[in-house]
Design a protein around this motif. Sequence first.
Motif, short mmCIF file in Angstrom:
data_model
loop_
_atom_site.label_atom_id
_atom_site.label_comp_id
_atom_site.label_asym_id
_atom_site.label_seq_id
_atom_site.Cartn_x
_atom_site.Cartn_y
_atom_site.Cartn_z
N GLU A 7 0.82 -1.21 0.00
CA GLU A 7 0.00 0.00 0.00
C GLU A 7 0.86 1.27 0.00
O GLU A 7 0.51 2.26 -0.64
CB GLU A 7 -0.95 -0.01 1.21
N PHE A 8 1.99 1.21 0.70
CA PHE A 8 2.92 2.34 0.70
C PHE A 8 3.45 2.58 -0.71
O PHE A 8 3.40 3.71 -1.23
CB PHE A 8 4.08 2.05 1.65
N VAL A 9 3.93 1.53 -1.34
CA VAL A 9 4.50 1.65 -2.69
C VAL A 9 3.43 2.09 -3.69
O VAL A 9 3.66 2.96 -4.53
CB VAL A 9 5.14 0.32 -3.13
N GLY A 10 2.25 1.49 -3.60
CA GLY A 10 1.19 1.83 -4.54
C GLY A 10 0.76 3.28 -4.45
O GLY A 10 0.57 3.95 -5.48
N THR A 11 0.63 3.80 -3.24
CA THR A 11 0.22 5.20 -3.07
C THR A 11 1.35 6.13 -3.49
O THR A 11 1.10 7.21 -4.05
CB THR A 11 -0.20 5.48 -1.62
N ILE A 49 0.46 -4.87 -7.41
CA ILE A 49 0.36 -5.20 -5.98
C ILE A 49 -1.02 -5.72 -5.60
O ILE A 49 -1.28 -6.00 -4.43
CB ILE A 49 0.70 -3.98 -5.10
N GLY A 50 -1.92 -5.83 -6.57
CA GLY A 50 -3.28 -6.27 -6.27
C GLY A 50 -3.33 -7.62 -5.57
O GLY A 50 -4.14 -7.83 -4.67
N SER A 53 -2.14 -6.82 -1.62
CA SER A 53 -2.98 -6.04 -0.69
C SER A 53 -4.37 -5.72 -1.22
O SER A 53 -5.18 -5.16 -0.49
CB SER A 53 -2.27 -4.73 -0.35
N GLY A 54 -4.61 -6.04 -2.48
CA GLY A 54 -5.87 -5.62 -3.09
C GLY A 54 -5.78 -4.26 -3.76
O GLY A 54 -6.72 -3.82 -4.40
N CYS A 55 -4.63 -3.59 -3.59
CA CYS A 55 -4.37 -2.29 -4.22
C CYS A 55 -5.47 -1.27 -3.90
O CYS A 55 -6.12 -0.75 -4.80
CB CYS A 55 -4.20 -2.43 -5.73
N HIS A 56 -5.64 -0.97 -2.62
CA HIS A 56 -6.57 0.10 -2.24
C HIS A 56 -5.93 1.45 -2.54
O HIS A 56 -6.56 2.31 -3.14
CB HIS A 56 -6.89 0.03 -0.75
N ALA A 158 -10.65 -6.08 -13.30
CA ALA A 158 -10.96 -5.05 -12.30
C ALA A 158 -10.00 -3.87 -12.40
O ALA A 158 -10.43 -2.71 -12.36
CB ALA A 158 -10.92 -5.65 -10.90
N GLY A 159 -8.71 -4.14 -12.51
CA GLY A 159 -7.73 -3.06 -12.56
C GLY A 159 -7.98 -2.11 -13.71
O GLY A 159 -7.86 -0.88 -13.56
#
Length: 228
Positions: A7-11, A49-50, A53-56, A158-159
């Motif tokens: 989540e850190f990397v994705g954001t 990353i989905g 973590s699900g990539c929120h 979904a992505g």
Amino acid sequence: MNKALAEFVGTFVLVVFGCGAVVFSSDVVGVLGIAIAFGLAIVAMAYGIGSVSGCHINPAVSLGALIAGRMTPRDFGIYVIAQCLGAIAGAAFLVAVVSGKMGGYDVAVDGLGQNGWGEGYGGGYGMAAAFLFEVVATFIFLVVILGSTHASSPAGFAGLAIGLTLAAIHIIGIPVTGVSVNPARSLGPALFVGGQALAQLWLFIVAPLIGAALAGGLYRFGWLQPKL
């Protein structure tokens, strides 16, 4: 820890791609290019990353998932902390890069892709219009996210659906608020820009959370869930 790091990397990537398009390329790519940058960041991270973590990569998305019964309160807290830290790190990275611009770059004056409203920002929309837009846009965003990630939805798409939705929201909403629908995305740039961006930050925390809560509630009570 794996979920928090993801989540850190994705954001971080979302802020770097999206806000970076504003800072470095807005005069070249315009509104459409910025919208695509935000959308592509979501698509890239959804597939990157989905599975972890699900990539929120968005506290509003995590709140919607929590209310819909898809995550625990403990995970919600971990996700939100990681997302906010990732957004701050992404904004810090942009500041570090733009500071090397020949002739200088004043973040407080030239901005960092921060959200806002009122005279001198975007199309000059008022607070009520900004609040309404952020609530409704986040609601729509969460409906797509919760629906496209449902067990009955086609796997693997979904992505793409989520990324295209975010791009569409930016196409219509950039003149209104710069588009947040994500409290973390708004937090990072506002901390470095300060002034009006920081003073108006509350709206980009409250409005997206309301929109997300509405969508999550409709899913929780089965009003928007597909029939299996």
